[in-house]
Scaffold this motif. Structure first.
Motif, PDB file in Angstrom:
ATOM      1  N   LYS A 160      -4.209  -2.220  -2.684  1.00  0.00           N
ATOM      2  CA  LYS A 160      -2.769  -2.199  -2.977  1.00  0.00           C
ATOM      3  C   LYS A 160      -2.536  -2.036  -4.476  1.00  0.00           C
ATOM      4  O   LYS A 160      -2.177  -2.969  -5.174  1.00  0.00           O
ATOM      5  CB  LYS A 160      -2.088  -3.461  -2.422  1.00  0.00           C
ATOM      6  N   GLU A 161      -2.770  -0.833  -4.966  1.00  0.00           N
ATOM      7  CA  GLU A 161      -2.449  -0.428  -6.332  1.00  0.00           C
ATOM      8  C   GLU A 161      -3.109  -1.318  -7.387  1.00  0.00           C
ATOM      9  O   GLU A 161      -2.496  -1.680  -8.387  1.00  0.00           O
ATOM     10  CB  GLU A 161      -0.934  -0.389  -6.550  1.00  0.00           C
ATOM     11  N   GLY A 188     -11.364   1.405  -2.451  1.00  0.00           N
ATOM     12  CA  GLY A 188     -11.096   2.751  -1.968  1.00  0.00           C
ATOM     13  C   GLY A 188     -11.626   3.824  -2.881  1.00  0.00           C
ATOM     14  O   GLY A 188     -12.696   3.705  -3.483  1.00  0.00           O
ATOM     15  N   LEU A 189     -10.861   4.919  -2.995  1.00  0.00           N
ATOM     16  CA  LEU A 189     -11.281   6.023  -3.852  1.00  0.00           C
ATOM     17  C   LEU A 189     -11.479   5.594  -5.295  1.00  0.00           C
ATOM     18  O   LEU A 189     -12.307   6.153  -6.019  1.00  0.00           O
ATOM     19  CB  LEU A 189     -10.229   7.151  -3.799  1.00  0.00           C
ATOM     20  N   GLY A 248       0.814  -1.205   0.000  1.00  0.00           N
ATOM     21  CA  GLY A 248       0.000   0.000   0.000  1.00  0.00           C
ATOM     22  C   GLY A 248       0.851   1.261   0.000  1.00  0.00           C
ATOM     23  O   GLY A 248       2.086   1.204  -0.016  1.00  0.00           O
ATOM     24  N   CYS A 249       0.179   2.401   0.050  1.00  0.00           N
ATOM     25  CA  CYS A 249       0.877   3.679  -0.063  1.00  0.00           C
ATOM     26  C   CYS A 249       1.749   3.984   1.151  1.00  0.00           C
ATOM     27  O   CYS A 249       2.648   4.821   1.069  1.00  0.00           O
ATOM     28  CB  CYS A 249      -0.128   4.806  -0.285  1.00  0.00           C
ATOM     29  N   GLN A 250       1.520   3.309   2.269  1.00  0.00           N
ATOM     30  CA  GLN A 250       2.410   3.475   3.418  1.00  0.00           C
ATOM     31  C   GLN A 250       3.843   3.121   3.046  1.00  0.00           C
ATOM     32  O   GLN A 250       4.795   3.688   3.590  1.00  0.00           O
ATOM     33  CB  GLN A 250       1.943   2.600   4.588  1.00  0.00           C
ATOM     34  N   GLY A 251       4.011   2.198   2.094  1.00  0.00           N
ATOM     35  CA  GLY A 251       5.340   1.805   1.662  1.00  0.00           C
ATOM     36  C   GLY A 251       5.969   2.793   0.699  1.00  0.00           C
ATOM     37  O   GLY A 251       7.189   2.762   0.504  1.00  0.00           O
ATOM     38  N   LEU A 263       1.154   4.809   8.730  1.00  0.00           N
ATOM     39  CA  LEU A 263       0.783   3.397   8.789  1.00  0.00           C
ATOM     40  C   LEU A 263      -0.659   3.188   8.335  1.00  0.00           C
ATOM     41  O   LEU A 263      -1.559   3.953   8.685  1.00  0.00           O
ATOM     42  CB  LEU A 263       0.956   2.861  10.212  1.00  0.00           C
ATOM     43  N   GLY A 264      -0.864   2.159   7.542  1.00  0.00           N
ATOM     44  CA  GLY A 264      -2.201   1.789   7.100  1.00  0.00           C
ATOM     45  C   GLY A 264      -2.676   2.509   5.856  1.00  0.00           C
ATOM     46  O   GLY A 264      -3.790   2.248   5.384  1.00  0.00           O
ATOM     47  N   MET A 265      -1.866   3.383   5.295  1.00  0.00           N
ATOM     48  CA  MET A 265      -2.309   4.147   4.121  1.00  0.00           C
ATOM     49  C   MET A 265      -2.433   3.237   2.905  1.00  0.00           C
ATOM     50  O   MET A 265      -1.512   2.515   2.545  1.00  0.00           O
ATOM     51  CB  MET A 265      -1.326   5.284   3.840  1.00  0.00           C
ATOM     52  N   THR A 266      -3.595   3.272   2.270  1.00  0.00           N
ATOM     53  CA  THR A 266      -3.858   2.419   1.119  1.00  0.00           C
ATOM     54  C   THR A 266      -3.357   3.065  -0.166  1.00  0.00           C
ATOM     55  O   THR A 266      -3.092   4.262  -0.218  1.00  0.00           O
ATOM     56  CB  THR A 266      -5.366   2.158   0.990  1.00  0.00           C
TER      57      THR A 266
END
Length: 453
Positions: free
Chosen positions: A439-440, A445-446, A337-340, A376-379
Protein backbone atom coordinates in the motif's frame (compact mmCIF):
# COMPACT_ATOMS: atom_id res chain seq x y z
CA UNK A 1 -21.74 15.70 0.45
CA UNK A 2 -18.50 15.35 -1.50
CA UNK A 3 -18.57 18.01 -4.18
CA UNK A 4 -17.52 17.50 -7.77
CA UNK A 5 -14.98 20.26 -7.20
CA UNK A 6 -13.52 18.43 -4.22
CA UNK A 7 -12.93 15.28 -6.26
CA UNK A 8 -11.67 17.11 -9.35
CA UNK A 9 -9.00 19.57 -8.26
CA UNK A 10 -6.52 21.26 -10.56
CA UNK A 11 -3.05 20.84 -9.12
CA UNK A 12 0.40 19.44 -9.86
CA UNK A 13 2.02 16.01 -9.98
CA UNK A 14 3.15 13.54 -9.11
CA UNK A 15 0.74 12.60 -6.29
CA UNK A 16 -2.45 14.01 -4.85
CA UNK A 17 -1.88 12.45 -1.43
CA UNK A 18 1.91 12.82 -1.32
CA UNK A 19 2.39 16.13 -3.16
CA UNK A 20 -0.87 18.12 -3.33
CA UNK A 21 -2.02 17.21 0.20
CA UNK A 22 1.28 18.02 1.94
CA UNK A 23 1.50 21.36 0.11
CA UNK A 24 -2.01 22.23 1.31
CA UNK A 25 -1.14 21.15 4.86
CA UNK A 26 2.05 23.23 4.87
CA UNK A 27 0.14 26.25 3.65
CA UNK A 28 -2.54 25.81 6.33
CA UNK A 29 0.10 25.62 9.05
CA UNK A 30 1.77 28.73 7.64
CA UNK A 31 -1.51 30.61 8.10
CA UNK A 32 -1.59 29.51 11.75
CA UNK A 33 1.97 30.71 12.29
CA UNK A 34 1.28 34.07 10.65
CA UNK A 35 -1.82 34.59 12.78
CA UNK A 36 -0.07 33.69 16.03
CA UNK A 37 3.20 35.60 15.75
CA UNK A 38 6.22 35.37 18.06
CA UNK A 39 7.54 32.29 16.27
CA UNK A 40 11.18 31.89 15.26
CA UNK A 41 11.33 28.27 14.08
CA UNK A 42 8.96 25.76 12.49
CA UNK A 43 9.44 22.08 11.75
CA UNK A 44 7.64 19.37 9.82
CA UNK A 45 7.74 15.62 10.40
CA UNK A 46 6.21 13.10 8.00
CA UNK A 47 5.27 9.52 8.80
CA UNK A 48 4.25 6.21 7.24
CA UNK A 49 3.71 6.14 3.50
CA UNK A 50 4.63 9.82 3.22
CA UNK A 51 8.06 9.06 4.65
CA UNK A 52 8.65 5.80 2.78
CA UNK A 53 7.86 7.15 -0.69
CA UNK A 54 8.05 10.87 0.02
CA UNK A 55 11.19 11.73 -1.90
CA UNK A 56 9.98 9.94 -5.02
CA UNK A 57 6.66 11.75 -4.77
CA UNK A 58 8.20 15.15 -4.02
CA UNK A 59 6.63 15.34 -0.56
CA UNK A 60 9.58 17.25 0.86
CA UNK A 61 9.43 19.87 -1.89
CA UNK A 62 5.65 20.13 -1.54
CA UNK A 63 5.88 20.86 2.18
CA UNK A 64 8.55 23.48 1.60
CA UNK A 65 6.40 25.19 -1.02
CA UNK A 66 3.34 25.07 1.20
CA UNK A 67 5.22 26.64 4.10
CA UNK A 68 6.30 29.36 1.67
CA UNK A 69 2.63 30.06 0.95
CA UNK A 70 2.20 28.40 -2.45
CA UNK A 71 -0.93 26.47 -3.46
CA UNK A 72 -1.03 23.47 -5.85
CA UNK A 73 -3.82 25.01 -7.91
CA UNK A 74 -1.85 28.15 -8.79
CA UNK A 75 1.86 27.39 -8.58
CA UNK A 76 3.76 27.18 -11.85
CA UNK A 77 5.02 23.56 -12.09
CA UNK A 78 8.21 24.77 -13.75
CA UNK A 79 8.99 26.89 -10.66
CA UNK A 80 8.70 24.21 -7.97
CA UNK A 81 12.33 23.04 -8.02
CA UNK A 82 13.88 26.54 -8.23
CA UNK A 83 11.70 27.80 -5.37
CA UNK A 84 12.64 24.85 -3.17
CA UNK A 85 16.33 25.33 -3.98
CA UNK A 86 16.07 29.00 -3.05
CA UNK A 87 14.56 28.11 0.32
CA UNK A 88 17.34 25.59 1.00
CA UNK A 89 19.86 28.32 0.23
CA UNK A 90 18.29 31.19 2.16
CA UNK A 91 16.07 29.58 4.82
CA UNK A 92 13.48 32.30 4.08
CA UNK A 93 9.82 31.18 4.26
CA UNK A 94 8.57 34.73 3.94
CA UNK A 95 7.44 34.59 7.58
CA UNK A 96 8.88 37.46 9.67
CA UNK A 97 11.46 36.26 12.19
CA UNK A 98 11.44 32.61 11.07
CA UNK A 99 14.53 30.87 9.69
CA UNK A 100 13.96 27.41 8.22
CA UNK A 101 16.70 24.82 7.69
CA UNK A 102 15.30 21.88 5.68
CA UNK A 103 18.05 19.47 6.75
CA UNK A 104 17.15 20.11 10.39
CA UNK A 105 13.49 21.08 10.28
CA UNK A 106 12.03 18.58 7.78
CA UNK A 107 12.13 15.07 9.25
CA UNK A 108 11.30 11.75 7.54
CA UNK A 109 10.09 9.40 10.29
CA UNK A 110 10.38 5.87 8.88
CA UNK A 111 9.53 4.18 12.17
CA UNK A 112 6.24 5.58 13.49
CA UNK A 113 2.75 5.85 12.03
CA UNK A 114 0.26 8.35 13.37
CA UNK A 115 -2.97 6.74 14.64
CA UNK A 116 -5.65 7.84 12.15
CA UNK A 117 -4.02 7.38 8.73
CA UNK A 118 -0.70 6.27 7.29
CA UNK A 119 -0.26 9.63 5.50
CA UNK A 120 0.42 11.67 8.63
CA UNK A 121 2.26 14.98 9.08
CA UNK A 122 3.15 16.88 12.22
CA UNK A 123 3.99 20.58 12.18
CA UNK A 124 5.49 22.36 15.17
CA UNK A 125 6.33 26.00 15.91
CA UNK A 126 8.76 27.33 18.52
CA UNK A 127 9.48 30.68 20.12
CA UNK A 128 12.86 32.38 20.57
CA UNK A 129 13.57 30.22 23.63
CA UNK A 130 12.87 27.08 21.55
CA UNK A 131 9.72 26.40 23.56
CA UNK A 132 6.98 24.56 21.64
CA UNK A 133 4.01 26.88 21.19
CA UNK A 134 2.08 25.26 18.33
CA UNK A 135 1.67 21.58 17.45
CA UNK A 136 -0.66 20.40 14.65
CA UNK A 137 -1.22 17.04 13.00
CA UNK A 138 -2.58 16.75 9.48
CA UNK A 139 -3.57 13.72 7.44
CA UNK A 140 -3.49 13.56 3.65
CA UNK A 141 -6.30 11.08 3.06
CA UNK A 142 -6.17 10.77 -0.74
CA UNK A 143 -7.20 12.88 -3.70
CA UNK A 144 -5.67 16.03 -2.20
CA UNK A 145 -8.07 15.94 0.77
CA UNK A 146 -6.38 17.13 3.97
CA UNK A 147 -7.81 17.04 7.50
CA UNK A 148 -6.42 17.92 10.90
CA UNK A 149 -6.40 15.29 13.63
CA UNK A 150 -9.38 17.04 15.25
CA UNK A 151 -11.31 17.12 11.98
CA UNK A 152 -10.59 13.45 11.33
CA UNK A 153 -11.71 12.46 14.83
CA UNK A 154 -14.91 14.53 14.51
CA UNK A 155 -15.72 12.92 11.17
CA UNK A 156 -15.09 9.43 12.57
CA UNK A 157 -17.40 10.18 15.49
CA UNK A 158 -20.08 11.60 13.19
CA UNK A 159 -19.74 15.09 14.65
CA UNK A 160 -18.40 16.90 11.59
CA UNK A 161 -20.37 20.02 10.68
CA UNK A 162 -22.10 19.85 7.31
CA UNK A 163 -25.19 21.07 5.53
CA UNK A 164 -27.12 18.12 4.07
CA UNK A 165 -27.78 18.44 0.34
CA UNK A 166 -31.40 18.34 -0.87
CA UNK A 167 -30.93 14.99 -2.61
CA UNK A 168 -28.55 13.21 -0.27
CA UNK A 169 -27.50 9.65 -1.01
CA UNK A 170 -25.15 7.46 0.94
CA UNK A 171 -25.14 4.37 -1.23
CA UNK A 172 -25.65 3.25 -4.78
CA UNK A 173 -29.02 1.83 -3.82
CA UNK A 174 -30.13 5.17 -2.38
CA UNK A 175 -28.94 6.93 -5.53
CA UNK A 176 -30.97 4.60 -7.75
CA UNK A 177 -34.02 5.01 -5.51
CA UNK A 178 -33.67 8.79 -5.83
CA UNK A 179 -33.77 8.55 -9.62
CA UNK A 180 -36.95 6.45 -9.42
CA UNK A 181 -38.62 8.74 -6.90
CA UNK A 182 -37.72 12.07 -8.50
CA UNK A 183 -37.48 11.18 -12.17
CA UNK A 184 -34.08 12.88 -12.28
CA UNK A 185 -30.95 11.42 -13.83
CA UNK A 186 -27.77 10.84 -11.84
CA UNK A 187 -26.01 13.96 -13.22
CA UNK A 188 -29.15 16.01 -12.49
CA UNK A 189 -29.13 14.79 -8.87
CA UNK A 190 -25.46 15.64 -8.49
CA UNK A 191 -26.11 19.05 -10.02
CA UNK A 192 -29.02 19.73 -7.65
CA UNK A 193 -26.72 19.08 -4.72
CA UNK A 194 -23.95 21.25 -6.18
CA UNK A 195 -26.45 24.12 -6.46
CA UNK A 196 -26.54 24.33 -2.66
CA UNK A 197 -22.87 25.38 -2.76
CA UNK A 198 -22.64 27.69 -5.79
CA UNK A 199 -24.78 29.14 -8.62
CA UNK A 200 -25.35 27.27 -11.89
CA UNK A 201 -23.15 29.60 -13.93
CA UNK A 202 -20.24 28.99 -11.58
CA UNK A 203 -20.81 25.23 -11.70
CA UNK A 204 -20.84 25.16 -15.51
CA UNK A 205 -17.74 27.34 -15.68
CA UNK A 206 -15.99 25.16 -13.13
CA UNK A 207 -16.83 21.94 -14.97
CA UNK A 208 -15.64 23.43 -18.24
CA UNK A 209 -12.40 24.54 -16.55
CA UNK A 210 -11.82 20.99 -15.29
CA UNK A 211 -12.46 19.59 -18.77
CA UNK A 212 -10.13 22.15 -20.35
CA UNK A 213 -7.38 21.42 -17.81
CA UNK A 214 -7.69 17.70 -18.51
CA UNK A 215 -7.49 18.20 -22.26
CA UNK A 216 -4.62 20.68 -21.93
CA UNK A 217 -2.70 18.09 -19.93
CA UNK A 218 -3.24 15.54 -22.70
CA UNK A 219 -2.09 18.01 -25.36
CA UNK A 220 1.08 18.90 -23.44
CA UNK A 221 1.81 15.24 -22.85
CA UNK A 222 1.55 14.55 -26.59
CA UNK A 223 4.26 17.13 -27.32
CA UNK A 224 6.85 16.24 -24.69
CA UNK A 225 9.76 13.87 -25.21
CA UNK A 226 12.73 12.56 -23.27
CA UNK A 227 13.05 10.76 -19.94
CA UNK A 228 10.90 11.12 -16.84
CA UNK A 229 12.67 12.52 -13.77
CA UNK A 230 13.71 10.40 -10.82
CA UNK A 231 16.49 8.13 -12.05
CA UNK A 232 14.55 5.15 -13.41
CA UNK A 233 15.41 6.21 -16.99
CA UNK A 234 11.78 5.72 -18.07
CA UNK A 235 11.25 7.22 -21.53
CA UNK A 236 8.12 9.13 -22.42
CA UNK A 237 6.05 7.19 -24.96
CA UNK A 238 3.01 9.36 -25.65
CA UNK A 239 4.65 11.58 -28.28
CA UNK A 240 6.01 8.64 -30.28
CA UNK A 241 2.72 6.75 -30.05
CA UNK A 242 0.83 9.84 -31.16
CA UNK A 243 3.09 10.33 -34.16
CA UNK A 244 2.69 6.66 -35.08
CA UNK A 245 -1.11 6.83 -34.89
CA UNK A 246 -1.22 10.03 -36.90
CA UNK A 247 0.99 8.47 -39.59
CA UNK A 248 -1.43 5.57 -40.08
CA UNK A 249 -4.59 7.67 -40.33
CA UNK A 250 -4.62 7.51 -44.14
CA UNK A 251 -3.72 3.83 -44.36
CA UNK A 252 -6.14 1.67 -46.35
CA UNK A 253 -6.11 -1.03 -43.71
CA UNK A 254 -6.13 -0.17 -40.03
CA UNK A 255 -6.53 -2.61 -37.11
CA UNK A 256 -9.89 -2.68 -35.38
CA UNK A 257 -8.20 -2.31 -32.01
CA UNK A 258 -6.63 1.03 -32.99
CA UNK A 259 -9.23 2.84 -30.88
CA UNK A 260 -7.68 1.19 -27.82
CA UNK A 261 -4.34 2.74 -28.77
CA UNK A 262 -5.91 6.21 -28.80
CA UNK A 263 -7.48 5.67 -25.38
CA UNK A 264 -4.16 4.38 -24.03
CA UNK A 265 -2.36 7.31 -25.62
CA UNK A 266 -4.52 9.88 -23.83
CA UNK A 267 -3.97 8.18 -20.46
CA UNK A 268 -0.21 7.85 -21.01
CA UNK A 269 0.06 11.52 -21.95
CA UNK A 270 -1.60 12.63 -18.71
CA UNK A 271 0.33 10.33 -16.43
CA UNK A 272 3.66 11.15 -18.00
CA UNK A 273 2.86 14.78 -17.27
CA UNK A 274 1.90 13.84 -13.73
CA UNK A 275 5.14 11.91 -13.22
CA UNK A 276 7.02 15.01 -14.39
CA UNK A 277 5.29 17.23 -11.82
CA UNK A 278 3.11 18.92 -14.44
CA UNK A 279 -0.36 20.45 -14.19
CA UNK A 280 -2.99 17.72 -13.77
CA UNK A 281 -6.47 17.24 -12.34
CA UNK A 282 -6.99 14.83 -9.44
CA UNK A 283 -9.48 12.33 -10.84
CA UNK A 284 -9.93 11.27 -8.08
CA UNK A 285 -6.16 11.09 -7.39
CA UNK A 286 -3.01 12.01 -9.26
CA UNK A 287 -1.87 8.41 -9.50
CA UNK A 288 -5.06 7.66 -11.45
CA UNK A 289 -5.31 11.07 -13.11
CA UNK A 290 -5.19 9.78 -16.69
CA UNK A 291 -8.29 7.58 -16.73
CA UNK A 292 -11.17 10.06 -16.56
CA UNK A 293 -9.48 12.52 -19.00
CA UNK A 294 -8.71 9.68 -21.45
CA UNK A 295 -12.29 8.43 -21.49
CA UNK A 296 -13.68 11.97 -21.62
CA UNK A 297 -11.42 12.73 -24.61
CA UNK A 298 -12.53 9.45 -26.24
CA UNK A 299 -16.13 10.55 -25.75
CA UNK A 300 -15.41 13.86 -27.47
CA UNK A 301 -13.33 12.50 -30.34
CA UNK A 302 -14.96 9.18 -31.17
CA UNK A 303 -18.53 9.13 -29.88
CA UNK A 304 -21.53 10.83 -31.56
CA UNK A 305 -23.34 13.96 -30.40
CA UNK A 306 -20.60 15.51 -28.27
CA UNK A 307 -21.46 18.83 -26.66
CA UNK A 308 -20.28 20.87 -23.70
CA UNK A 309 -23.36 19.72 -21.82
CA UNK A 310 -22.48 16.07 -22.47
CA UNK A 311 -19.06 16.74 -20.99
CA UNK A 312 -20.63 18.27 -17.89
CA UNK A 313 -22.96 15.29 -17.50
CA UNK A 314 -19.94 13.00 -17.75
CA UNK A 315 -18.09 14.81 -14.96
CA UNK A 316 -21.10 15.17 -12.68
CA UNK A 317 -21.88 11.46 -13.01
CA UNK A 318 -18.26 10.50 -12.41
CA UNK A 319 -18.24 12.67 -9.29
CA UNK A 320 -21.41 11.06 -7.92
CA UNK A 321 -19.75 7.64 -8.17
CA UNK A 322 -16.39 8.86 -6.89
CA UNK A 323 -18.06 10.47 -3.90
CA UNK A 324 -19.74 7.18 -3.00
CA UNK A 325 -16.45 5.29 -3.21
CA UNK A 326 -14.61 7.84 -1.09
CA UNK A 327 -17.36 7.93 1.54
CA UNK A 328 -17.89 4.16 1.75
CA UNK A 329 -14.31 2.94 1.23
CA UNK A 330 -11.28 4.98 0.14
CA UNK A 331 -9.54 6.51 -2.86
CA UNK A 332 -6.13 6.42 -1.16
CA UNK A 333 -3.47 4.02 -2.42
CA UNK A 334 -1.75 4.25 0.95
CA UNK A 335 -4.95 3.07 2.62
CA UNK A 336 -6.39 0.41 0.28
CA UNK A 337 -3.87 -0.07 -2.53
CA UNK A 338 -4.16 0.85 -6.19
CA UNK A 339 -7.67 -0.61 -6.38
CA UNK A 340 -8.72 2.55 -4.55
CA UNK A 341 -7.06 4.79 -7.12
CA UNK A 342 -7.13 3.19 -10.56
CA UNK A 343 -10.19 1.09 -9.65
CA UNK A 344 -12.12 4.13 -8.45
CA UNK A 345 -11.10 6.19 -11.47
CA UNK A 346 -12.17 3.42 -13.86
CA UNK A 347 -15.55 3.16 -12.13
CA UNK A 348 -16.01 6.93 -12.35
CA UNK A 349 -15.01 7.04 -16.03
CA UNK A 350 -17.25 4.09 -16.92
CA UNK A 351 -20.19 5.75 -15.22
CA UNK A 352 -19.48 9.08 -16.92
CA UNK A 353 -19.22 7.52 -20.37
CA UNK A 354 -22.44 5.56 -19.87
CA UNK A 355 -24.26 8.74 -18.87
CA UNK A 356 -22.83 10.70 -21.82
CA UNK A 357 -24.02 7.98 -24.20
CA UNK A 358 -27.57 8.13 -22.83
CA UNK A 359 -27.49 5.17 -20.46
CA UNK A 360 -30.07 4.78 -17.71
CA UNK A 361 -29.26 5.18 -14.00
CA UNK A 362 -29.23 1.39 -13.64
CA UNK A 363 -26.83 1.03 -16.56
CA UNK A 364 -24.59 3.71 -15.05
CA UNK A 365 -24.49 1.88 -11.72
CA UNK A 366 -23.79 -1.37 -13.56
CA UNK A 367 -20.89 0.18 -15.53
CA UNK A 368 -19.28 1.52 -12.35
CA UNK A 369 -19.68 -1.87 -10.67
CA UNK A 370 -18.10 -3.75 -13.57
CA UNK A 371 -15.10 -1.42 -13.70
CA UNK A 372 -14.48 -1.54 -9.95
CA UNK A 373 -15.00 -5.30 -9.70
CA UNK A 374 -12.19 -6.00 -12.14
CA UNK A 375 -9.64 -3.93 -10.25
CA UNK A 376 -10.18 -5.61 -6.87
CA UNK A 377 -7.00 -6.57 -5.07
CA UNK A 378 -4.69 -4.33 -7.08
CA UNK A 379 -1.65 -3.36 -5.03
CA UNK A 380 0.18 -0.03 -4.97
CA UNK A 381 3.87 -0.85 -5.36
CA UNK A 382 5.64 1.97 -7.25
CA UNK A 383 9.28 1.28 -8.02
CA UNK A 384 11.54 3.70 -6.13
CA UNK A 385 8.44 5.50 -4.85
CA UNK A 386 7.98 7.13 -8.26
CA UNK A 387 4.56 7.36 -9.90
CA UNK A 388 5.92 5.79 -13.09
CA UNK A 389 6.19 1.99 -13.03
CA UNK A 390 3.62 0.43 -12.96
CA UNK A 391 1.40 3.49 -12.48
CA UNK A 392 1.47 5.01 -15.99
CA UNK A 393 0.52 1.83 -17.85
CA UNK A 394 -2.11 1.01 -15.23
CA UNK A 395 -3.91 4.18 -16.22
CA UNK A 396 -3.98 3.06 -19.85
CA UNK A 397 -5.45 -0.29 -18.84
CA UNK A 398 -7.91 1.37 -16.45
CA UNK A 399 -9.17 3.69 -19.19
CA UNK A 400 -9.72 0.81 -21.60
CA UNK A 401 -11.44 -1.23 -18.89
CA UNK A 402 -13.75 1.72 -18.24
CA UNK A 403 -14.82 1.80 -21.90
CA UNK A 404 -15.39 -1.96 -21.88
CA UNK A 405 -17.46 -1.67 -18.69
CA UNK A 406 -19.60 1.08 -20.21
CA UNK A 407 -20.07 -0.91 -23.41
CA UNK A 408 -21.14 -4.04 -21.53
CA UNK A 409 -23.61 -2.11 -19.40
CA UNK A 410 -25.13 -0.33 -22.40
CA UNK A 411 -25.66 -3.71 -24.08
CA UNK A 412 -27.69 -4.83 -21.07
CA UNK A 413 -30.75 -3.57 -19.24
CA UNK A 414 -29.03 -2.50 -16.02
CA UNK A 415 -29.98 -5.64 -14.10
CA UNK A 416 -27.01 -7.56 -12.71
CA UNK A 417 -26.01 -9.90 -9.91
CA UNK A 418 -23.41 -7.84 -8.00
CA UNK A 419 -24.31 -4.32 -6.87
CA UNK A 420 -22.01 -1.31 -6.80
CA UNK A 421 -22.42 -1.14 -3.02
CA UNK A 422 -21.28 -4.73 -2.65
CA UNK A 423 -18.19 -4.26 -4.79
CA UNK A 424 -17.24 -1.01 -2.97
CA UNK A 425 -17.52 -2.81 0.36
CA UNK A 426 -15.42 -5.66 -1.02
CA UNK A 427 -12.78 -3.15 -2.08
CA UNK A 428 -12.78 -1.63 1.41
CA UNK A 429 -12.38 -5.02 3.09
CA UNK A 430 -9.70 -6.11 0.64
CA UNK A 431 -7.75 -2.94 1.31
CA UNK A 432 -8.07 -3.44 5.05
CA UNK A 433 -6.71 -6.99 4.75
CA UNK A 434 -3.87 -6.03 2.38
CA UNK A 435 -0.42 -6.00 3.95
CA UNK A 436 1.08 -2.55 4.42
CA UNK A 437 4.00 -3.34 2.10
CA UNK A 438 1.55 -3.39 -0.81
CA UNK A 439 0.00 0.00 0.00
CA UNK A 440 2.21 2.77 -1.40
CA UNK A 441 5.22 2.07 0.77
CA UNK A 442 7.58 0.68 -1.93
CA UNK A 443 8.34 -2.13 0.54
CA UNK A 444 6.82 -4.95 -1.52
CA UNK A 445 5.73 -6.11 -4.97
CA UNK A 446 7.42 -4.64 -8.01
CA UNK A 447 9.14 -2.09 -5.82
CA UNK A 448 11.42 -4.77 -4.32
CA UNK A 449 11.54 -7.28 -7.16
CA UNK A 450 12.68 -4.83 -9.85
CA UNK A 451 16.00 -3.04 -9.51
CA UNK A 452 15.50 0.72 -9.18
CA UNK A 453 18.75 1.61 -10.94
Amino acid sequence: MISTFDLFKIGIGPSSSHTVGPMIAGRRFRETVLARGGITRVSAEIYGSLAWTGRGHGTDVAILLGLMGHAPSTIDPDRTAPLADELRRTGDLGIPGVHFEPERDLVFNFKDILPLHTNGMRFRAYDAGDALIEDQIFYSVGGGFVVTAAEAEAAAAGHAECVPPPLAFGSGRELLDLTLRTGLTIPQIQLANELTLRPREEIDAGLDAIRDAMFACIERGLRMDGELPGGLRVRRRAKRLYESLEATKLANSRPAHEIMDWISLYALAVNEENASGGRVVTAPTNGAAGIVPAVLRYTRDFCPDWSDERGREFLLTAAAIGGLIKARASISGAEVGCQGEVGSAAAMAAAGLTAALGGSAFQIENAAEIAMEHHLGMTCDPIAGLVQVPCIERNAFGANKAVVAASLSLRGDGQHRVSLDEVIETMRQTGHDMQAKYKETSLGGLAVNVAAC
